[in-house]
Design a protein around this motif. Structure first.
Motif, PDB file in Angstrom:
ATOM      1  N   LYS A  37       0.851  -1.169   0.000  1.00 18.91           N
ATOM      2  CA  LYS A  37       0.000   0.000   0.000  1.00 18.91           C
ATOM      3  C   LYS A  37       0.902   1.240   0.000  1.00 18.91           C
ATOM      4  CE  LYS A  37      -3.813   1.894   2.697  1.00 18.91           C
ATOM      5  NZ  LYS A  37      -3.819   3.007   1.772  1.00 18.91           N
ATOM      6  N   SER A  64      -2.263   7.739  -3.699  1.00 20.66           N
ATOM      7  CA  SER A  64      -3.004   6.932  -4.664  1.00 20.66           C
ATOM      8  C   SER A  64      -3.671   7.866  -5.659  1.00 20.66           C
ATOM      9  CB  SER A  64      -4.050   6.100  -3.917  1.00 20.66           C
ATOM     10  OG  SER A  64      -4.882   5.461  -4.854  1.00 20.66           O
ATOM     11  N   PRO A  65      -3.555   7.648  -6.972  1.00 22.76           N
ATOM     12  CA  PRO A  65      -2.861   6.539  -7.631  1.00 22.76           C
ATOM     13  C   PRO A  65      -1.326   6.666  -7.514  1.00 22.76           C
ATOM     14  CG  PRO A  65      -3.530   8.170  -9.244  1.00 22.76           C
ATOM     15  CD  PRO A  65      -4.113   8.608  -7.937  1.00 22.76           C
ATOM     16  N   THR A  66      -0.648   5.585  -7.868  1.00 21.44           N
ATOM     17  CA  THR A  66       0.812   5.622  -7.902  1.00 21.44           C
ATOM     18  C   THR A  66       1.275   6.285  -9.198  1.00 21.44           C
ATOM     19  OG1 THR A  66       0.946   3.512  -9.031  1.00 21.44           O
ATOM     20  CG2 THR A  66       0.959   3.452  -6.616  1.00 21.44           C
ATOM     21  N   GLU A  75       0.446   4.158 -12.154  1.00 19.48           N
ATOM     22  CA  GLU A  75      -0.981   4.085 -12.494  1.00 19.48           C
ATOM     23  C   GLU A  75      -1.477   5.313 -13.256  1.00 19.48           C
ATOM     24  OE1 GLU A  75      -2.140   1.300  -8.625  1.00 19.48           O
ATOM     25  OE2 GLU A  75      -2.538   3.458  -8.602  1.00 19.48           O
ATOM     26  N   ASN A  76      -1.099   6.498 -12.768  1.00 21.85           N
ATOM     27  CA  ASN A  76      -1.605   7.722 -13.398  1.00 21.85           C
ATOM     28  C   ASN A  76      -0.744   8.899 -12.942  1.00 21.85           C
ATOM     29  OD1 ASN A  76      -2.987  10.039 -14.155  1.00 21.85           O
ATOM     30  ND2 ASN A  76      -5.015   9.186 -13.743  1.00 21.85           N
ATOM     31  N   GLU A  93      -2.396  12.462 -12.190  1.00 21.29           N
ATOM     32  CA  GLU A  93      -3.237  12.458 -10.999  1.00 21.29           C
ATOM     33  C   GLU A  93      -2.384  12.243  -9.738  1.00 21.29           C
ATOM     34  OE1 GLU A  93      -6.160  13.422 -10.478  1.00 21.29           O
ATOM     35  OE2 GLU A  93      -6.414  12.687  -8.413  1.00 21.29           O
ATOM     36  N   TRP A  94      -1.365  11.397  -9.861  1.00 16.59           N
ATOM     37  CA  TRP A  94      -0.411  11.229  -8.754  1.00 16.59           C
ATOM     38  C   TRP A  94       0.182  12.590  -8.353  1.00 16.59           C
ATOM     39  CZ3 TRP A  94       4.749  12.612  -9.385  1.00 16.59           C
ATOM     40  CH2 TRP A  94       5.602  12.345  -8.300  1.00 16.59           C
ATOM     41  N   GLN A 154      -2.152  14.540  -6.286  1.00 16.44           N
ATOM     42  CA  GLN A 154      -2.321  13.943  -4.958  1.00 16.44           C
ATOM     43  C   GLN A 154      -1.096  14.164  -4.074  1.00 16.44           C
ATOM     44  OE1 GLN A 154      -5.133  12.923  -3.682  1.00 16.44           O
ATOM     45  NE2 GLN A 154      -6.134  13.395  -5.641  1.00 16.44           N
ATOM     46  N   ASP A 161       5.892   7.252  -4.461  1.00 16.60           N
ATOM     47  CA  ASP A 161       4.497   6.848  -4.273  1.00 16.60           C
ATOM     48  C   ASP A 161       4.009   7.045  -2.837  1.00 16.60           C
ATOM     49  OD1 ASP A 161       4.363   6.293  -6.945  1.00 16.60           O
ATOM     50  OD2 ASP A 161       4.756   4.148  -6.709  1.00 16.60           O
TER      51      ASP A 161
END
Lengths: 498, 498
Positions: free
Chosen positions: B3, B7-9, B12-13, B16-17, B20, B289
Motif C-alpha cells: 500500500k 493513490s494513484p501511484t 498508475e496515473n 493524478e499522482w 495527490q 508513491d
C-alpha cells in the motif's frame, strides 16, 4: 543661511522637501502608470530590511507565510456589507482576458473575451482568504490558523504621494482564525505590540498604541487598533493597524468549526498590516535638510567608504587599505548581523560622491586618501551630526563601529521622542483646542477628553483634525468631553494626519 | 503490492499522482479564482527557501532588487512587434477603476469610471521596466544596470496545473542593460549558469543548459537560453530561461546612452527568470508513491521529531528529552545554516502523524517513546530510503545529522541523474526517432542532428515532441539532420515537455 543638500528645506515647504528627499536618496520615482511608483534599489533595500525584521517577529509569534490570489471575484465583495462600502469603491476592475487588434494599428480588449464575473485586484484580502479558511477549518483541532502574506495590493487613490499613498503598494497582511473571542482579541493586541516594538526599536520611531474611534475603524471590524507616529511637521502618521473582526467575516465567509462538545460554532478572526508607507514614516521622522537619515538597523549600508586619490599609484595603495578596512568591519557584528560596508570607487568628483551618500542617509562615512594613510588615521563622520568626527585609526574604527551604530540608533529615537514631547499637549477646553489647531499655529498632538460621535467629528472635520486613537496605555481619568461636556473617562489623541 | 501513501501511484496515473502529492504534502490548492492557486504554508516555505538561495546568488553577481508597477499601459505592449504577438493575447485587462451598485442588490463596474487607456496586469515586465530604464540611462557611466524583481505575474492560461502553469504565478525577473553586445551576451550566459548551479546544487535536479531554437524563443529575444530537466515520466521541464534581447527592446523603449566618444548609442538588454514552476519540478524529480521527497537544502524542516507516550508522566519525560535533542540539533550547521527541526506534539494518532510527515517529504524522521529513552537510542528514518534506519543515541544523531543531510542531498541528485541517463538516447534516424517517441514507448530525451525550420517542427508536432534546446556543452560533431538530411554540426535535445 547655510546651503543645504535638499531644496526646499523643511521649513520652506515640507511636502516638496519630502519629494526631494526621495529623489535625492534615489528611493523611488513616479512610473508611467498613474499613482504607481517604481521603488528603486536603495528604497527597496530599506523595504527588504523592514521585511526581514518583521518576518522574523511574525514567525517568532507562531505565524507562517502563505500566498493567496491577486484577484477577488466581484461577488465576494458583496458579502460583508460594511466591507463592500469601504473597499468596493475605488479599485482596479478586470473585465476581459484578452487583447486583440483594434483595426487601427493598436490593441483593444477583445469583446469575445469578456469575463462572466469581473475580478477585482485585491485592495485587501479578508474576503478571498476568508473563503479559503472556511475550507481549512472543520474542527477546533484546526485552530488557531495563524497566517501572514507578503503581497502587493491596489487601491485606486485620487491623490497619491510616494510611499504614503500609492495606487499599488507592497505590504504584509496577517489573517488569523480563533476558537474564542478572548484568543482573537489577544492576537489583535499581540500584533499591535509587535508593530510598536518594530517601530520603536528598528525604525527609531516612537509610537502611540491605541484603539480607533468608530468613524476610523476598518470596514467590517469590531475594533481597530493602530500605532500612531508624529512626523516632523507635527502631523500624525498611522503606521500600522491591527483589527479584531469579531465574527463578522466568519459569518460572511462561513468560517465554522465543531467545538470539543461537538457543536458547530462561528469562528473569530483578526487581520493586521503594515506597508511600504513605513518608508514614508522613516523619512518624515529622521530626514533633515541634507536628505535621508537612516536608523542603522534598517540601513542598507552602515558604513560608506570613499577612497580618494590622484594617481594610479595612490589608487592602488588607498584601495588596498580600504579593502582591509572593509574586511575588518564586516567581521564585526551589529544587531546580530555583520556590519554592512560599501566602498564607492566610482569615477566621480569627491564632493559629488560625498553628498550622494549624505542624501542617502548612510549612518557612518569615511573618506580616505594618501594623507590619511600617512597619518594612520581618518575622520569618521556621523550622519546624525553635522560635526566632523574625530580621526580614528582603522583598528580603532573597526573596534568602535558597532558602538557608534548603536549610539546613532538611540540618538535618532531620542531626538524624535523629544520632538514629539515638545509638540504634545493635554487640552481641556474647546477654545484651547481650536487655538492649538488654528491656521498658522504649530499644531501637534492633543490629548483631550471626548465622547465618540457626530458632534466631535463635525468639530474636528472643520479643523481638518481627526481623533487618531484612544491610547491603550492612557490611564483612566474622570473628565468632561471638550466637544459636548458629557462625562468622559479617557482621553483620545487628536491630530492632523497623513 | 504494498500500500502506498499516495493513490494513484506514478505508474498508475502520473498526472493524478502529481495532484495527490501536492494535496498530501499540503503544498497548495485551487482557489476560488479560475486558474489561480493558494500556496499553503508548507509550499510557500519551500518557495521562501528557493527565493533566499537565489537572491543570495543574484546579489553575489552584482544585482540589486527593485520593484516596478503591476500594471502596464496597453500602448506599451504595442511597441515591440513580436512581444505583442507573444504576450498581448491572453492577459488580464483592467478597464474600470470603480464598482457601483447594479440596482439588483449586487455590484457592477461603474460606467463613469472607465479608464481612458486599459491597463494590463503584467505577464512579464520588459516593457514597463524598459520605459523606466530609458529614464535611468543617459551616459555609459550609468551602465551596466543590473536589476532583479520578485513579483507576481498573470498569464491567462486555458489549461492550468498547480505550480506548473497557473494564471497568476510568483517569479523573479532579472532585467539588465549594457553598453556592449559582448557584455549583454556574457550576462545572459552568467545567469543561465546561476540557474543551472541552483537547480543542481540546491534542488538536486540535473539540468541541460542550451539555446532555444527559433520557434521556442521568447517573443522579442535574439537568443533564448534555458535549463531543461527531465521529470520521472520522461517529459522535459523548462525550469529557467535567460534571454539576450539584443537591441530590440532598447529600440522599442528608447534606451540610449552617450558613449565615451560622446556618440548616442542604443543599449543592449537581457532578461531572465524562474518561477514557482520550480516547485513542480522539485515534485516530479524526487517525489515517490508515498509523497513528496525534499532535497535537504530546500526543506522547511530537516528533521521532524515525533514524541510518543501514553501518560502525562511519560509525556513530560519524552518532551524533555526531545527538547534537548532539538537544541542539540539546532546547534549544528548544515549548508551554512542551523539544522531545522520540528517537534510534532499534536494530539493525533502516531501513525497518522508519521504518514503526514512522510507525505511532506521531511528528510529525517525520528519517533521517540519511553522505550527509546530506556534504550538510550531511537531509530532514524531517511525519507529517501524505505529501510528502517539504525538506532542512534541522541549524541550520535546530533553528530551525524549534517552528514546524513548531505548524503541525502547527494543521493537524490545521483538517483535523478541515473534516471535521466537511462532515458537518454542518441538517435540518428527518423525511424528510430519515431519509435523512441511512439505512443506507448517510454520516450525520454533524444539527441539528434537537426536543422531548424518548418520541416523539423512539423514532424515533431505530430509526435507532440519539441526541440528543447541546443546544448551549450555539446561538442561540435559533423552529421546529418534526421528530418531533412541536410548537413548539421550540432545535436539538439528533443523531448515531450510540460
Amino acid at each position: 543661511m547655510a546651503k543645504t543638500a535638499i531644496s526646499p528645506t523643511r521649513a520652506e515647504n515640507y511636502p516638496e522637501w519630502y519629494q526631494q528627499v526621495i529623489k535625492g536618496a534615489d528611493l523611488a520615482e513616479n512610473s508611467d502608470v498613474r499613482g504607481c511608483m517604481v521603488i528603486k534599489p536603495w528604497g527597496y533595500a530599506i523595504w527588504e530590511n523592514i521585511q526581514r525584521r518583521l518576518d522574523t517577529m511574525f514567525k517568532a509569534t507562531g505565524h507562517e507565510n502563505a500566498y493567496f490570489p491577486l484577484f477577488i471575484p466581484m461577488s465576494f465583495l458583496e458579502k460583508e456589507a460594511e466591507h463592500v462600502e469601504g473597499f468596493a469603491k475605488e479599485c482596479a476592475v478586470v473585465t476581459h482576458h484578452r487583447l486583440e487588434p483594434d483595426g487601427k494599428g493598436g490593441l483593444q480588449p477583445a469583446p469575445s473575451a469578456k469575463l462572466d464575473e469581473p475580478l477585482i485586484v485585491r485592495p485587501t484580502s479578508e474576503t478571498i482568504i476568508g473563503a479559503t479558511f472556511a475550507r481549512w477549518v472543520q474542527s477546533y483541532r484546526d485552530l488557531p490558523i495563524l497566517i501572514n502574506q507578503w503581497a502587493n495590493v491596489v487601491r485606486w487613490e485620487l491623490r497619491t504621494r510616494m510611499f504614503l499613498r500609492t495606487t499599488e503598494f507592497l505590504w504584509q497582511e496577517g489573517h488569523t482564525v480563533h476558537a474564542t473571542e478572548e484568543e482573537a482579541r489577544a492576537e489583535t493586541r499581540q500584533m499591535l505590540d509587535v508593530y510598536a516594538q518594530f517601530a520603536e526599536q528598528h525604525m527609531a520611531m516612537p509610537v502611540i498604541k491605541g484603539e480607533k474611534t468608530a468613524g476610523e475603524r476598518f470596514p467590517g471590524a469590531v475594533a481597530t487598533y493602530s500605532i500612531e507616529a508624529m512626523m516632523q511637521d507635527r502631523k500624525a502618521l498611522q503606521a500600522g493597524t491591527s483589527h479584531f473582526l469579531g465574527q463578522n467575516f466568519a459569518k460572511a465567509q462561513d468560517i465554522k468549526f465543531q467545538n470539543q462538545a461537538g457543536e458547530v460554532q462561528l469562528a473569530w478572526t483578526t487581520s493586521w498590516g503594515v506597508s511600504t508607507r513605513l518608508v514614508g514614516g522613516l523619512i518624515m521622522t529622521h530626514a533633515d535638510d541634507d536628505g535621508l537619515v537612516l536608523p542603522p538597523k534598517l540601513a542598507p549600508a552602515h558604513v560608506v567608504v570613499l577612497p580618494m586619490y590622484k594617481s594610479d599609484e595612490e589608487r592602488a595603495e588607498v584601495l588596498k587599505y580600504v579593502g582591509e578596512l572593509k574586511s575588518g568591519l564586516e567581521a564585526q557584528q551589529y544587531d546580530g548581523e555583520p556590519v554592512r560596508v560599501r566602498i564607492d570607487d566610482r569615477d566621480l568628483r569627491g564632493g559629488d560622491k560625498k553628498w550622494q551618500w549624505v542624501r542617502r542617509g548612510v549612518p557612518l562615512r569615511v573618506e580616505i586618501g594618501p594623507r590619511d594613510l600617512a597619518d594612520g588615521a581618518f575622520p569618521v563622520s556621523r550622519r546624525d551630526s553635522s560635526e566632523r568626527g574625530p580621526k580614528m585609526s582603522a583598528a580603532q574604527f573597526i573596534e568602535a563601529a558597532p558602538g557608534l551604530l548603536a549610539e546613532i540608533q538611540q540618538s535618532l529615537f531620542d531626538r524624535a521622542n523629544a520632538e514629539r514631547q515638545a509638540a504634545t499637549q493635554t487640552i481641556d477646553s474647546l477654545k484651547d483646542f481650536d487655538a492649538f489647531f488654528a491656521e498658522g499655529a504649530p499644531g501637534g498632538l492633543a490629548y483631550c477628553h471626548f465622547t465618540d460621535g457626530p458632534e466631535m467629528e463635525a468639530h474636528c472635520k472643520a479643523l481638518k483634525v481627526t481623533p487618531r486613537c484612544v491610547p491603550i496605555d492612557g490611564e483612566a481619568e474622570a473628565g468632561k468631553c471638550i466637544f459636548s461636556g458629557a462625562p468622559s473617562e479617557k482621553r483620545a489623541l487628536f491630530a492632523r494626519a497623513y
